[in-house]
Design a protein around this motif. Structure first.
Motif, mmCIF file in Angstrom:
data_model
loop_
_atom_site.group_PDB
_atom_site.id
_atom_site.type_symbol
_atom_site.label_atom_id
_atom_site.label_comp_id
_atom_site.label_asym_id
_atom_site.label_seq_id
_atom_site.Cartn_x
_atom_site.Cartn_y
_atom_site.Cartn_z
ATOM 1 N N PRO B 64 11.761 11.379 0.337
ATOM 2 C CA PRO B 64 12.263 10.294 -0.503
ATOM 3 C C PRO B 64 13.596 10.666 -1.145
ATOM 4 O O PRO B 64 13.749 11.774 -1.678
ATOM 5 N N VAL B 65 14.561 9.768 -1.062
ATOM 6 C CA VAL B 65 15.853 9.975 -1.713
ATOM 7 C C VAL B 65 16.226 8.692 -2.449
ATOM 8 O O VAL B 65 15.786 7.609 -2.076
ATOM 9 N N SER B 66 17.041 8.848 -3.469
ATOM 10 C CA SER B 66 17.501 7.675 -4.193
ATOM 11 C C SER B 66 18.948 7.870 -4.611
ATOM 12 O O SER B 66 19.339 8.940 -5.089
ATOM 13 N N LEU B 67 19.761 6.844 -4.401
ATOM 14 C CA LEU B 67 21.175 6.884 -4.737
ATOM 15 C C LEU B 67 21.449 5.841 -5.808
ATOM 16 O O LEU B 67 20.940 4.715 -5.715
ATOM 17 N N ALA B 81 26.558 5.441 0.410
ATOM 18 C CA ALA B 81 26.198 6.024 1.701
ATOM 19 C C ALA B 81 25.660 7.422 1.506
ATOM 20 O O ALA B 81 25.930 8.074 0.487
ATOM 21 N N LEU B 82 24.885 7.863 2.490
ATOM 22 C CA LEU B 82 24.320 9.204 2.451
ATOM 23 C C LEU B 82 24.603 9.909 3.778
ATOM 24 O O LEU B 82 24.482 9.307 4.848
ATOM 25 N N PHE B 83 25.005 11.166 3.674
ATOM 26 C CA PHE B 83 25.336 11.950 4.864
ATOM 27 C C PHE B 83 24.629 13.290 4.795
ATOM 28 O O PHE B 83 24.286 13.761 3.717
ATOM 29 N N THR B 84 24.417 13.889 5.979
ATOM 30 C CA THR B 84 23.833 15.220 6.015
ATOM 31 C C THR B 84 24.796 16.160 6.724
ATOM 32 O O THR B 84 25.612 15.743 7.527
ATOM 33 N N VAL B 92 23.348 8.984 7.581
ATOM 34 C CA VAL B 92 21.938 8.681 7.340
ATOM 35 C C VAL B 92 21.784 7.187 7.071
ATOM 36 O O VAL B 92 21.023 6.490 7.726
ATOM 37 N N ILE B 93 22.537 6.703 6.099
ATOM 38 C CA ILE B 93 22.506 5.272 5.779
ATOM 39 C C ILE B 93 23.826 4.900 5.115
ATOM 40 O O ILE B 93 24.431 5.714 4.415
ATOM 41 N N VAL B 119 25.115 14.776 1.157
ATOM 42 C CA VAL B 119 26.275 14.250 0.449
ATOM 43 C C VAL B 119 26.083 12.755 0.238
ATOM 44 O O VAL B 119 25.933 12.007 1.199
ATOM 45 N N ALA B 120 26.078 12.344 -1.026
ATOM 46 C CA ALA B 120 26.005 10.924 -1.357
ATOM 47 C C ALA B 120 27.402 10.482 -1.762
ATOM 48 O O ALA B 120 28.100 11.191 -2.482
ATOM 49 N N VAL B 121 27.810 9.307 -1.284
ATOM 50 C CA VAL B 121 29.148 8.812 -1.587
ATOM 51 C C VAL B 121 29.049 7.375 -2.090
ATOM 52 O O VAL B 121 28.281 6.580 -1.555
#
Lengths: 106, 145
Positions: B64-67, B81-84, B92-93, B119-121
């Motif tokens: 589970p992740v939350s931005l 957005a989310l990156f790995t 990721v999304i 990395v969340a942007v």
């Protein structure tokens, strides 16, 4: 038709922000795993998700193979008028699913 | 005059090279490219966006992740957005918010191939981009098994 689970409040006061949770039954096969026959399993994912409130966009998301199977999304909507929320999923191999729920604004 | 045919040794070298060059995972370069693609070339600064994820992940198949962007008025946030760093694919999304969105937040469940950096942007209406990096340790890895 895949099964989906959509959670939203029964009614919301006008102007309030409410949370919507959506879950779709889908394998989200990333296209990186090797099957029992030694061949890479072809990719089969949901690529796009949209939520519209009375025809206007709430959120539009692009999903990638790193989203877990049975994609779950939680986001927030501002209640304006009673109306309908439309959820659309699109994916590989022509996958398309839409669901509709009504919002009661008090 | 005919061109000299490649020797068996050369052919083997080329084959071995192409096998070695196949990307088994996202590289820092592909992460940078994915970030650039999302930010549109705007410099990424640390701050504003918040990424919540367990630092120790037992099961990489569903994390589970939350931005969210807690410190700014919602209208200012255009996209999240989310990156790995080391999944097979960096993205990721990526989500864009419309006029009917409430708070600019997004929660989902993701797969993680190994211990790595996320990395969340957030992209704001003025074109600036903000990020947060989080290091996670993954016990059971996903994506490839």
């Amino acid at each position: 038709m895949a099964r989906s689970l959509i959670t939203l409040p029964v009614s919301v006061p006008r102007g309030q922000v409410f949370t919507v949770r959506v879950l779709l039954q889908h394998p989200m096969e990333g296209g990186f795993r090797v099957g029992a026959d030694g061949r890479v399993l072809p990719r089969d994912i949901v690529r796009r998700f949209r939520c519209l409130y009375d025809g206007e966009a709430v959120i539009e998301a692009e999903l990638f193979p790193a989203i877990a199977a049975n994609p779950f999304l939680e986001f927030s909507v501002r209640a304006a008028d009673s109306g309908s929320l439309l959820f659309v999923w699109e994916g590989d191999h022509g996958f398309y699913q839409r669901e509709q729920r009504s919002v009661v604004v008090t | 005059m005919t061109k000299p045919r490649p020797t068996r040794r050369q052919l083997l070298a080329v084959t071995a090279g192409s096998l070695l060059l196949r990307p088994a995972q996202a590289t820092p370069e592909s992460l940078a490219a994915a970030l650039r693609d999302f930010s549109g070339g705007a410099p990424l600064r640390e701050g504003q966006v918040r990424l919540e994820v367990e630092p120790l992940v037992d099961n990489g198949n569903t994390v589970p992740v939350s931005l969210s962007v807690p410190g700014l008025p919602p209208e200012q946030v255009q996209a999240l957005a989310l990156f790995t760093e080391r999944n097979p694919q960096s993205e990721v999304i990526r989500a864009q918010f419309g006029p009917r969105a409430g708070e600019r937040m997004l929660a989902t469940r993701i797969r993680l191939a190994t211990s790595q950096q996320l990395v969340a942007v957030a992209r704001l209406a003025d074109g600036s981009c903000w990020m947060q990096r989080v290091e996670v340790v993954v016990t059971l890895s996903a994506c490839l098994e």
